[in-house]
Design a protein around this motif. Structure first.
Motif: not given
Ligand SMILES: [Mg+2]
Length: 153
Positions: A18-24, A95-101
């Motif tokens: 899981l991504d944390l911020n914006g996801t979990l 996830g949700n962000g570009l960091i998850d790409l």
């Molecule tokens: Mg995020």
């Protein structure tokens, strides 16, 4: 957990990343219903952990509340490299962000959540499923018939 997807084949998933911020979490808060669903997924055999870049400095508290592990991953390449250590062919990531790409490019099943913080378009275009919320995403993994309905040909 093994999902039998008509027209696609068997999908065996062991680890949920899981991504944390914006996801979990959404705006720093864990949405209602997340903890129970994570408990259920652990009962179903999933290993669950979140990767975070340490934005809010609240990882230990969240991990403790939810009973899951976390790994420090300060950028997209680190997230990808940590996923590569976890047998990525059996990983699902949310996830949700570009960091998850970059992470999304190496794992087996890629889910993005919209929620109140949005999803980056590049990450969205490298995902398999877009879903409104983290609760919906976790339900999809728990109720295999809904996941199968989304993924079958
Ligand atoms: Mg995020």
């Amino acid at each position: 957990m093994v999902y039998k997807i008509p027209g696609v084949g068997e999908l065996e998933l062991k680890t949920l990343i899981l991504d944390l911020n914006g996801t979990l979490t959404v705006k720093g808060e864990i949405p209602d219903g997340v903890k129970q669903r994570l408990t259920r997924l652990k009962e179903l055999g999933y290993r669950i952990l979140f990767f975070t870049g340490n934005t809010r400095n609240n990882e230990d508290e969240i991990a403790s509340v939810l009973g899951i592990d976390w790994i420090l991953a300060e950028n997209g390449i680190t997230k990808r490299d940590e996923a590569l250590k976890l047998d990525p062919d059996t990983c699902v990531s949310i996830g949700n962000g570009l960091i998850d790409l970059e992470l999304m490019k190496v794992v087996k099943l890629r889910i993005v959540t919209l929620q109140a913080e949005g999803v980056h378009v590049q990450t969205l275009l490298n995902s398999d499923i877009i879903i409104p919320s983290i609760v919906d995403a976790l339900d999809l993994l728990i109720d295999s018939s809904t996941l199968v309905a989304t993924l079958r040909k």
